[in-house]
Each structure stands twice: as C-alpha cells, then as structure tokens.
Design an enzyme around this catalytic site. Structure first.
Site, PDB file in Angstrom:
ATOM      1  N   LYS A  22     -52.550 -12.269 -34.412  1.00 37.49           N
ATOM      2  CA  LYS A  22     -53.729 -13.023 -33.604  1.00 37.49           C
ATOM      3  C   LYS A  22     -55.204 -12.914 -34.547  1.00 37.49           C
ATOM      4  O   LYS A  22     -55.653 -14.324 -34.915  1.00 37.49           O
ATOM      5  CB  LYS A  22     -54.134 -12.419 -32.318  1.00 37.49           C
ATOM      6  CG  LYS A  22     -55.192 -12.782 -31.822  1.00 37.49           C
ATOM      7  CD  LYS A  22     -55.481 -12.122 -30.408  1.00 37.49           C
ATOM      8  CE  LYS A  22     -56.446 -10.563 -30.848  1.00 37.49           C
ATOM      9  NZ  LYS A  22     -57.976 -10.822 -30.817  1.00 37.49           N
ATOM     10  N   ASN A  23     -55.267 -11.856 -35.195  1.00 33.02           N
ATOM     11  CA  ASN A  23     -56.560 -11.936 -36.032  1.00 33.02           C
ATOM     12  C   ASN A  23     -56.677 -12.275 -37.379  1.00 33.02           C
ATOM     13  O   ASN A  23     -57.569 -12.469 -38.089  1.00 33.02           O
ATOM     14  CB  ASN A  23     -57.170 -10.345 -35.834  1.00 33.02           C
ATOM     15  CG  ASN A  23     -57.608  -9.939 -34.518  1.00 33.02           C
ATOM     16  OD1 ASN A  23     -57.788 -10.777 -33.722  1.00 33.02           O
ATOM     17  ND2 ASN A  23     -57.747  -8.692 -34.423  1.00 33.02           N
ATOM     18  N   CYS A 124     -69.233  -7.944 -25.361  1.00 37.78           N
ATOM     19  CA  CYS A 124     -67.775  -7.987 -24.777  1.00 37.78           C
ATOM     20  C   CYS A 124     -67.872  -6.462 -24.454  1.00 37.78           C
ATOM     21  O   CYS A 124     -68.345  -5.631 -24.433  1.00 37.78           O
ATOM     22  CB  CYS A 124     -66.627  -8.412 -25.489  1.00 37.78           C
ATOM     23  SG  CYS A 124     -66.180  -7.156 -26.874  1.00 37.78           S
ATOM     24  N   ARG A 129     -71.444  -6.406 -30.254  1.00 39.57           N
ATOM     25  CA  ARG A 129     -70.912  -7.372 -31.242  1.00 39.57           C
ATOM     26  C   ARG A 129     -71.821  -8.412 -31.625  1.00 39.57           C
ATOM     27  O   ARG A 129     -71.894  -9.455 -31.658  1.00 39.57           O
ATOM     28  CB  ARG A 129     -69.951  -8.275 -30.519  1.00 39.57           C
ATOM     29  CG  ARG A 129     -68.769  -7.505 -29.735  1.00 39.57           C
ATOM     30  CD  ARG A 129     -67.999  -6.563 -30.476  1.00 39.57           C
ATOM     31  NE  ARG A 129     -66.964  -7.248 -31.284  1.00 39.57           N
ATOM     32  CZ  ARG A 129     -65.749  -7.716 -30.885  1.00 39.57           C
ATOM     33  NH1 ARG A 129     -65.382  -7.557 -29.667  1.00 39.57           N
ATOM     34  NH2 ARG A 129     -64.861  -8.327 -31.739  1.00 39.57           N
ATOM     35  N   PRO A 130     -72.846  -8.058 -32.422  1.00 43.94           N
ATOM     36  CA  PRO A 130     -73.876  -8.751 -32.863  1.00 43.94           C
ATOM     37  C   PRO A 130     -73.229  -9.484 -34.187  1.00 43.94           C
ATOM     38  O   PRO A 130     -72.121  -9.084 -34.644  1.00 43.94           O
ATOM     39  CB  PRO A 130     -75.168  -7.918 -33.713  1.00 43.94           C
ATOM     40  CG  PRO A 130     -74.330  -6.572 -33.499  1.00 43.94           C
ATOM     41  CD  PRO A 130     -73.357  -6.430 -32.696  1.00 43.94           C
ATOM     42  N   VAL A 131     -73.941 -10.725 -34.620  1.00 43.06           N
ATOM     43  CA  VAL A 131     -73.635 -11.419 -35.699  1.00 43.06           C
ATOM     44  C   VAL A 131     -74.630 -11.416 -36.733  1.00 43.06           C
ATOM     45  O   VAL A 131     -74.530 -12.466 -37.814  1.00 43.06           O
ATOM     46  CB  VAL A 131     -73.216 -12.895 -35.110  1.00 43.06           C
ATOM     47  CG1 VAL A 131     -71.896 -12.813 -34.339  1.00 43.06           C
ATOM     48  CG2 VAL A 131     -74.239 -13.501 -34.576  1.00 43.06           C
ATOM     49  N   ASP A 320     -58.292  -0.836 -33.498  1.00 45.82           N
ATOM     50  CA  ASP A 320     -57.677  -1.655 -32.713  1.00 45.82           C
ATOM     51  C   ASP A 320     -56.212  -0.831 -32.255  1.00 45.82           C
ATOM     52  O   ASP A 320     -55.696  -1.544 -31.253  1.00 45.82           O
ATOM     53  CB  ASP A 320     -57.208  -2.968 -33.045  1.00 45.82           C
ATOM     54  CG  ASP A 320     -58.299  -3.916 -33.110  1.00 45.82           C
ATOM     55  OD1 ASP A 320     -58.336  -4.837 -33.957  1.00 45.82           O
ATOM     56  OD2 ASP A 320     -59.588  -3.629 -32.719  1.00 45.82           O
ATOM     57  N   ILE A 342     -66.216   2.558 -35.215  1.00 47.68           N
ATOM     58  CA  ILE A 342     -66.384   1.251 -35.235  1.00 47.68           C
ATOM     59  C   ILE A 342     -67.128   0.523 -34.018  1.00 47.68           C
ATOM     60  O   ILE A 342     -68.346   0.260 -34.382  1.00 47.68           O
ATOM     61  CB  ILE A 342     -65.398   0.256 -35.361  1.00 47.68           C
ATOM     62  CG1 ILE A 342     -64.470   1.002 -36.527  1.00 47.68           C
ATOM     63  CG2 ILE A 342     -65.469  -1.249 -35.418  1.00 47.68           C
ATOM     64  CD1 ILE A 342     -65.079   0.558 -37.970  1.00 47.68           C
ATOM     65  N   ARG A 412     -54.392 -12.144 -23.931  1.00 48.98           N
ATOM     66  CA  ARG A 412     -55.152 -12.787 -25.242  1.00 48.98           C
ATOM     67  C   ARG A 412     -54.710 -12.507 -26.411  1.00 48.98           C
ATOM     68  O   ARG A 412     -54.944 -13.293 -27.508  1.00 48.98           O
ATOM     69  CB  ARG A 412     -56.625 -12.043 -24.713  1.00 48.98           C
ATOM     70  CG  ARG A 412     -57.615 -12.467 -23.707  1.00 48.98           C
ATOM     71  CD  ARG A 412     -58.803 -11.956 -23.871  1.00 48.98           C
ATOM     72  NE  ARG A 412     -59.361 -12.721 -25.178  1.00 48.98           N
ATOM     73  CZ  ARG A 412     -60.711 -12.281 -25.563  1.00 48.98           C
ATOM     74  NH1 ARG A 412     -61.585 -11.577 -24.834  1.00 48.98           N
ATOM     75  NH2 ARG A 412     -61.074 -12.811 -26.705  1.00 48.98           N
TER      76      ARG A 412
HETATM   77  C1  EPZ Z   1     -62.652  -7.965 -35.706  1.00 52.13           C
HETATM   78  O1  EPZ Z   1     -63.552  -8.255 -34.921  1.00 52.13           O
HETATM   79  C2  EPZ Z   1     -61.459  -8.019 -34.730  1.00 52.13           C
HETATM   80  N1  EPZ Z   1     -61.435  -9.384 -34.177  1.00 52.13           N
HETATM   81  C3  EPZ Z   1     -61.555  -7.123 -33.843  1.00 52.13           C
HETATM   82  O2  EPZ Z   1     -60.136  -7.016 -33.064  1.00 52.13           O
HETATM   83  C4  EPZ Z   1     -61.406  -5.611 -34.459  1.00 52.13           C
HETATM   84  O3  EPZ Z   1     -61.666  -4.606 -33.629  1.00 52.13           O
HETATM   85  C5  EPZ Z   1     -62.747  -5.557 -35.773  1.00 52.13           C
HETATM   86  O4  EPZ Z   1     -62.646  -6.755 -36.376  1.00 52.13           O
HETATM   87  C6  EPZ Z   1     -62.676  -4.188 -36.285  1.00 52.13           C
HETATM   88  O5  EPZ Z   1     -61.419  -4.138 -37.256  1.00 52.13           O
HETATM   89  C7  EPZ Z   1     -60.817 -10.453 -34.821  1.00 52.13           C
HETATM   90  O6  EPZ Z   1     -60.479 -10.303 -35.914  1.00 52.13           O
HETATM   91  C8  EPZ Z   1     -60.707 -11.697 -33.912  1.00 52.13           C
HETATM   92  P1  EPZ Z   1     -66.491  -6.514 -37.038  1.00 52.13           P
HETATM   93  P2  EPZ Z   1     -65.224  -8.303 -35.502  1.00 52.13           P
HETATM   94  O7  EPZ Z   1     -67.338  -7.451 -37.390  1.00 52.13           O
HETATM   95  O8  EPZ Z   1     -64.990  -9.221 -36.695  1.00 52.13           O
HETATM   96  C9  EPZ Z   1     -70.604  -4.525 -36.362  1.00 52.13           C
HETATM   97  C10 EPZ Z   1     -59.060  -7.023 -31.000  1.00 52.13           C
HETATM   98  O9  EPZ Z   1     -58.620  -6.115 -30.520  1.00 52.13           O
HETATM   99  N2  EPZ Z   1     -71.125  -5.857 -36.637  1.00 52.13           N
HETATM  100  O10 EPZ Z   1     -65.519  -5.764 -38.417  1.00 52.13           O
HETATM  101  O11 EPZ Z   1     -66.150  -8.765 -34.492  1.00 52.13           O
HETATM  102  C11 EPZ Z   1     -69.788  -4.398 -35.088  1.00 52.13           C
HETATM  103  O12 EPZ Z   1     -70.627  -4.478 -34.072  1.00 52.13           O
HETATM  104  C12 EPZ Z   1     -60.452  -7.248 -31.706  1.00 52.13           C
HETATM  105  O13 EPZ Z   1     -58.086  -7.780 -31.551  1.00 52.13           O
HETATM  106  C13 EPZ Z   1     -72.415  -5.920 -36.924  1.00 52.13           C
HETATM  107  O14 EPZ Z   1     -73.454  -5.198 -36.549  1.00 52.13           O
HETATM  108  O15 EPZ Z   1     -65.626  -6.843 -36.068  1.00 52.13           O
HETATM  109  C14 EPZ Z   1     -68.900  -3.414 -35.099  1.00 52.13           C
HETATM  110  O16 EPZ Z   1     -69.503  -2.140 -34.756  1.00 52.13           O
HETATM  111  C15 EPZ Z   1     -61.378  -6.386 -30.966  1.00 52.13           C
HETATM  112  N3  EPZ Z   1     -73.358  -7.092 -37.293  1.00 52.13           N
HETATM  113  C16 EPZ Z   1     -68.613  -3.337 -36.784  1.00 52.13           C
HETATM  114  O17 EPZ Z   1     -69.676  -4.123 -37.411  1.00 52.13           O
HETATM  115  C17 EPZ Z   1     -72.258  -8.146 -37.411  1.00 52.13           C
HETATM  116  O18 EPZ Z   1     -72.993  -9.286 -37.951  1.00 52.13           O
HETATM  117  C18 EPZ Z   1     -67.473  -4.029 -37.065  1.00 52.13           C
HETATM  118  O19 EPZ Z   1     -67.423  -5.313 -36.436  1.00 52.13           O
HETATM  119  C19 EPZ Z   1     -71.084  -7.960 -37.329  1.00 52.13           C
HETATM  120  C20 EPZ Z   1     -70.174  -7.014 -36.975  1.00 52.13           C
END
Ligand code: EPZ
Length: 436
Positions: A22-23, A124, A129-131, A320, A342, A412
């Site tokens: 999925k990811n 969520c 989940r900031p961007v 995950d 994480i 999902r």
């Molecule tokens: C991806 O989410 C996956 N989702 C998540 O899987 C997975 O848990 C995560 O990576 C970590 O491996 C998809 O690929 C669709 P991150 P993502 O950006 O990209 C912080 C599942 O169960 N962060 O690596 O959102 C964030 O808050 C899902 O399939 C910022 O601070 O994860 C987190 O603490 C759940 N600012 C850390 O970084 C940002 O701009 C890692 O998040 C982005 C992230």
C-alpha cells in the site's frame, strides 16, 4: 458497520500470498501525474486507500482503467494524466480527510505543472502528522506556498522548480517521496540528504527511472536527482507489502503454526525476522515461482521469549509493525520493553489488548509488556490501521470469541485479511454491512 468475529486458539497452517505494498502504491499512483502517457501499475492492493488515491487523481482529470485479478486481493491499473494543463489541480479535503497520503500529489503537480491546490491532510489517531518538511523543501525549490482555508495553495513563478542541495531536518518518508517526485522534473540537480530509505521509496524511485527520470543513490540516505523536462509512460510492478507480510509473521508467532508467505522480500523485514527468531520462531527462505517464499514455524508447545523493541526509520524496526509485535510479546515469557520513537500516540492498541487480558503498562513513549498472559475473547475497538491488525492477532490467540469493531480501519491497508487468515485455518468471519 462491519466487524470481525474471531474464535481464538487455532494454529495457522498453509500458504498465504502477500499483496502489493500500500505504502509503495500510494506514491507510485501520485507519480503518474508526472506524465501525459499511460502508466500501468501491477500488484496494487485491493484496499480502500488505493481506491481513494485513484479517485483523487480522477478528480483532477486523470483517466484510470482498472484490471481486477481473479483472487480479488490485487489489481492492475492504467493511469493517464493527459489534458490536465488547464485543470484546477485541486486535491479536496473531502478526499484527503479520509486518506492523508493524497498529499503526495503536491510534489508531482508542482514538478510538472508548477501549480497545485492541495488540502492540508490534518492529523490522525497516531499523531499530529505535520507536513512542514514537505513544504520547506518545495519552497526552497522555488514554490511560493500559502495556507488558505486549510489548503496549500502553491505555484512556481516561471513555471519550473529548481534543483537544490537539501538536508531534511528529520527523516520523513512522505517528505522524501513528495520532493523526489518534484525534483524529477525540476531544472538542474537536486541532492536530498537525510532522505528516508524505506523500500517503498526505492520502489517509487525505480518507477520514476522507468518513466525517464535520472536518480542516483536509490536505497541510500542521499538521493541525487538530475531533473528532466519530460517523463514518459511505462509499466511497473509494485513491491510486496512488507507490513502485511510482517503482520502475518506476527500472527503465526502469537497463535503458533507453520505458514509459508509467497512473494515476499525477506530483507525488507529483516528486523522483524531477527526479533521473532530470537524470540523462538524458525524461518526458512527459498525461491518459488512467484519470487521468494518465507516459511515461519512456531510449534504450539514452544516457548516464546520476550525481547525489547525500538522503532525507527528503515532499516530499524518499523513503527508500522509495533502494534502487531506488541500482541506477540503479550505471549512471550518475560518482560518486553517497547519504545515508539516515530509517532507520539501509537499505543492506542495497548488499552484494547489489556481488555483481552494482556499484562502491560504504558509510560510515555514506552510500553512494558509482561508475558505470557492468557488472553480471553471480548469485544474490542479498532482505532487505526495497524492497531486493528494487532487486535485481530490477539483475537486469534484469545480463548473464546473476540469481536473487533470499526474494521474500516483494517480495510484501508489489508486486502481480504479475513479470507487470507481463514485459508490458514483461522476461525474468523466478517459480520455486518456491505464491503468497504
Ligand atoms: C509513512 O507516513 C507511512 N504512510 C506510515 O504508514 C508510516 O508509519 C510512516 O511513513 C513512517 O514509516 C505512507 O507511506 C502512506 P513520516 P508519513 O513523514 O510519510 C514527522 C501505515 O500504517 N514529520 O516518515 O506520514 C511525523 O510526524 C502508515 O501504513 C514531521 O514532523 O511518515 C513523524 O513523527 C501509518 N514533519 C515522523 O516525522 C513532516 O513534514 C515520520 O513521519 C513530515 C513528518
């Protein structure tokens, strides 16, 4: 609302196919926005997040031809983002509030069209989940970004992003993917340092290369992308889902049995295999007609030993699989200390496991699990995708009947999980309304 009804206490035996990841599929679908030519993606998992992602692209004018497979666990799709030059290029909150990975369209839209209006995905159950890491890099590449009524309104003066040398302040899967896609069509060279190394990023990079992108350092923490002006169509097989595979391994470790996983990449879940091997499970790997087969054995009379877990960016133990591994550790002899590094709120499954009889305590971002604790069935509630999987695993261990509510979370990310588990001998039924 559907729920799963499980009668625990049955070992798992047989063979189970692992669906496409999925990811990996989510960013790969977004990447098809980078070309007007058709892109065929195979091994897309038949889960609601993938269907929603395709809807996001269709809402902007992409065409999608779906080719279901016979078992119904996966499908292929031909996606074509042709004639979008004058489209609104808006990814709506209505869609993104249900599937935040729709935010991955921002990078390709800016990379190819120089403009986009994408809803902020919001938080969520597992965290805020900031961007910021996505937006910071794209702004450095020349995008002008403002937040207006919950939307990221972005445009690139002059129409084309420019390459940068960028170090991510924190490892982020999504930020690495969004910026990698944007950089593939930027002018000049982009270097991304402290990039995430999850296998899903390697899969996306290989799709981009098949589309004509120039990327060095794939599967490493430093990605070098030489931007090109045009990308073309291609065909691509999505990699097997390491988290689905790991979920089945945890199910066998917890409920005992002897199962062969088909079409799996063992190296993608080496940290879990190592943990379960040290806990007392036996593994064998062999090449099969559909790729590598991974056999896991845990005799029902055999003791499991508690081990500590610390989640982290790949290749560390994946967040995950933390919930699923916690379900296993409730059955292991001794104390398991599980640290989640994480996400700030990823222990919601713990309280539900306690209702089933688990003996554990949460202390901030650490869970202390004492086992083995006998589990007995009851009604529990799923709160997020991977927590749901942990409850299903615990239900298969628990004596008696367990009902898992709100399994739309499960739908999902897991294609037909109850069918796959039933084929392995589990007593599990879906009850309630229609399909997702
Ligand atoms: C991806 O989410 C996956 N989702 C998540 O899987 C997975 O848990 C995560 O990576 C970590 O491996 C998809 O690929 C669709 P991150 P993502 O950006 O990209 C912080 C599942 O169960 N962060 O690596 O959102 C964030 O808050 C899902 O399939 C910022 O601070 O994860 C987190 O603490 C759940 N600012 C850390 O970084 C940002 O701009 C890692 O998040 C982005 C992230």
């Amino acid at each position: 609302m559907d729920r799963l009804v499980i009668e625990g206490g049955t070992p798992l035996k047989g063979r189970v196919p692992v669906s496409g990841a999925k990811n990996a599929a989510l960013p790969c679908i977004a990447a098809t926005l980078l070309t007007a030519e058709p892109v065929r993606l195979r091994h897309l998992p038949a889960v609601s997040d993938i269907r929603t992602m395709i809807k996001v692209l269709q809402s902007m004018g992409s065409q999608a031809e779906i080719e279901p497979d016979d078992e119904g666990f996966e499908f292929s799709a031909v996606l074509k983002a042709e004639g979008l030059e004058t489209a609104e290029l808006k990814a709506s909150y209505e869609l993104l509030k249900t599937m935040r990975a729709g935010f991955f369209v921002l990078g390709p839209l800016l990379g190819r069209f120089g403009r986009a209006s994408v809803s902020l995905p919001g938080g969520c159950a597992i965290g805020a989940r900031p961007v910021n890491l996505h937006l910071e890099a794209l702004e450095r590449m020349g995008a002008e970004i403002r937040i207006d009524h919950g939307y990221v309104e972005a445009q690139v003066p002059g129409g084309r992003l420019k390459g940068i040398d960028h170090t991510f302040e924190k490892v982020s899967v999504g930020a690495t993917e969004n910026v990698l896609m944007a950089a593939s069509m930027a002018s000049g060279t982009t270097i991304l340092r402290n990039a995430a190394q999850e296998p899903e990023i390697g899969d996306l990079a290989r799709l981009l290369v098949a589309m004509g992108a120039s990327i060095e350092g794939i599967d490493s923490p430093v990605l070098t992308i030489h931007g090109v002006e045009v990308l073309h169509g291609c065909e691509h097989d999505i990699i097997p889902d390491r988290i689905e595979a790991g979920t089945f391994l945890c199910a066998v470790a917890a409920a005992c049995g002897d199962v062969v996983l088909e079409r799996v990449v063992p190296d993608h879940i080496r940290s879990l295999i190592d943990l379960l091997e040290r806990s007392g499970c036996a593994f064998t790997e062999r090449e099969g007609p559909n790729g590598t087969q991974l056999r896991i054995q845990r005799d029902c009379g055999q003791k499991l030993y508690a081990k500590d877990i610390i989640t982290g960016p790949y290749p560390a133990f994946p967040t995950d699989l933390q919930a699923q591994a916690m379900a296993v550790m409730t059955q292991a002899a001794g104390i398991s200390v599980i640290r989640e590094t994480i996400f700030e709120n990823r222990f919601q499954h713990a309280m539900e496991l306690e209702r089933l009889g688990a003996n554990l305590r949460i202390d901030g971002s650490t869970a202390i699990v004492a086992g083995p604790a006998p589990l007995t069935g009851c009604t529990v509630m799923a709160t997020d995708l991977r927590a749901s999987a942990a409850l299903v695993i615990a239900g298969m261990v628990g004596q008696g009947r367990t009902e898992v509510d709100r399994i739309y979370h499960l739908d999902r990310g897991y294609a037909g999980i109850e069918r796959k588990l039933r084929n392995l001998g589990a007593r599990i039924e879906r009850v309630g309304g229609g399909k997702v």
